[in-house]
Scaffold this motif. Structure first.
Motif, PDB file in Angstrom:
ATOM      1  N   TYR A  50      -1.227  -3.589  -6.452  1.00  0.00           N
ATOM      2  CA  TYR A  50      -0.621  -4.897  -6.179  1.00  0.00           C
ATOM      3  C   TYR A  50      -0.582  -5.092  -4.672  1.00  0.00           C
ATOM      4  N   GLY A  51      -1.649  -5.681  -4.146  1.00  0.00           N
ATOM      5  CA  GLY A  51      -1.832  -5.805  -2.696  1.00  0.00           C
ATOM      6  C   GLY A  51      -0.720  -6.541  -1.978  1.00  0.00           C
ATOM      7  N   ARG A  52      -0.044  -7.466  -2.672  1.00  0.00           N
ATOM      8  CA  ARG A  52       1.016  -8.241  -2.024  1.00  0.00           C
ATOM      9  C   ARG A  52       2.188  -7.364  -1.590  1.00  0.00           C
ATOM     10  N   LEU A  53       2.388  -6.262  -2.316  1.00  0.00           N
ATOM     11  CA  LEU A  53       3.493  -5.359  -1.985  1.00  0.00           C
ATOM     12  C   LEU A  53       3.200  -4.505  -0.758  1.00  0.00           C
ATOM     13  N   SER A  54       1.925  -4.300  -0.476  1.00  0.00           N
ATOM     14  CA  SER A  54       1.547  -3.345   0.573  1.00  0.00           C
ATOM     15  C   SER A  54       2.130  -3.715   1.933  1.00  0.00           C
ATOM     16  N   LYS A  55       2.084  -4.990   2.269  1.00  0.00           N
ATOM     17  CA  LYS A  55       2.587  -5.432   3.570  1.00  0.00           C
ATOM     18  C   LYS A  55       4.065  -5.097   3.729  1.00  0.00           C
ATOM     19  N   TRP A  56       4.857  -5.367   2.684  1.00  0.00           N
ATOM     20  CA  TRP A  56       6.301  -5.141   2.762  1.00  0.00           C
ATOM     21  C   TRP A  56       6.625  -3.654   2.801  1.00  0.00           C
ATOM     22  N   VAL A  57       5.959  -2.878   1.956  1.00  0.00           N
ATOM     23  CA  VAL A  57       6.236  -1.445   1.886  1.00  0.00           C
ATOM     24  C   VAL A  57       5.845  -0.741   3.186  1.00  0.00           C
TER      25      VAL A  57
END
Length: 220
Positions: A50-57
């Motif tokens: 889930y690429g959208r989570l990568s930025k936040w994590v």
């Protein structure tokens, strides 16, 4: 008496104590990185899906890295108290970013044609992960663990300020002595050697797990 002679005398007289602190130091570093790996590898796999989570994590991990290690220990000490738990927990948080990041990169670097071929052969998502993606990404993941462990050995040295002991306790004892250069070296040299040996061993494991090296060894 020169520093070298003082160092030999101190090590001779306190060899067991130095070894005890060396072992304690290594265990704190190993446990912190181990616990971080257990949490960070699944998170890295998740954000690769889930690429959208990568930025936040990854941003959260980066924020942790900006906090000075001693300050982080001081914050944790309020709730966890003095001792090894505070140091291991600090190292746990500091180890998350390199392991998550490398897991994410490793999973993303797996060739899509290989994944598509595995799907076409009827593999489930779990089988694909276990038999294809993780074996191809494991050397990159190990590089993250290697980085975390080497950096962690240095962080653990600060743990003496929160009552955790380790080789940092010997270094601090030397700084408080009138002529403590030899005592400082008795703590600093084993710490450096531990980091170097850990880096070499983890590097060997990383190279052995590299799919290219495995294929080369199998063909010979």
């Amino acid at each position: 008496m020169g520093v070298g002679e003082q160092l030999v005398t101190y090590v001779t007289q306190n060899g067991y104590y130095i070894w005890e602190e060396f072992y304690r130091h290594f265990l704190m570093a190993a446990y912190g990185v181990l616990f971080a790996s257990i949490v960070a590898i699944p998170i890295g796999i998740l954000i690769s899906r889930y690429g959208r989570l990568s930025k936040w994590v990854l941003s959260f991990g980066s924020i942790i890295q900006t906090i000075p290690a001693l300050g982080f220990m001081a914050l944790l000490m309020v709730t966890l108290g003095l001792g090894t738990t505070t140091v291991i927990t600090t190292l746990f948080f500091y180890s998350l970013l390199p392991i998550i990041q490398n897991t994410y990169v490793g999973m993303k670097s797996v060739d899509q044609t290989v994944i598509e071929a595995a799907h076409a052969s009827g593999m489930t998502r779990f089988q694909l992960l276990r038999k294809v993606e993780l074996p191809l990404a494991v050397s990159v993941i190990m590089a993250g663990i290697r980085t975390a462990l080497v950096v962690g050995i240095g962080i653990v040295a600060i743990g003496t300020f929160v009552g955790a002991g380790g080789l940092g306790a010997i270094i601090v004892r030397g700084t408080n002595a009138t002529d403590g250069t030899a005592i400082i070296l008795a703590g600093a040299v084993p710490t450096a050697l531990m980091a170097i040996i850990a880096d070499l061993i983890m590097g060997m494991i990383e190279r052995r797990l590299n799919p290219a090296n495995k294929a080369s060894a199998a063909s010979q």
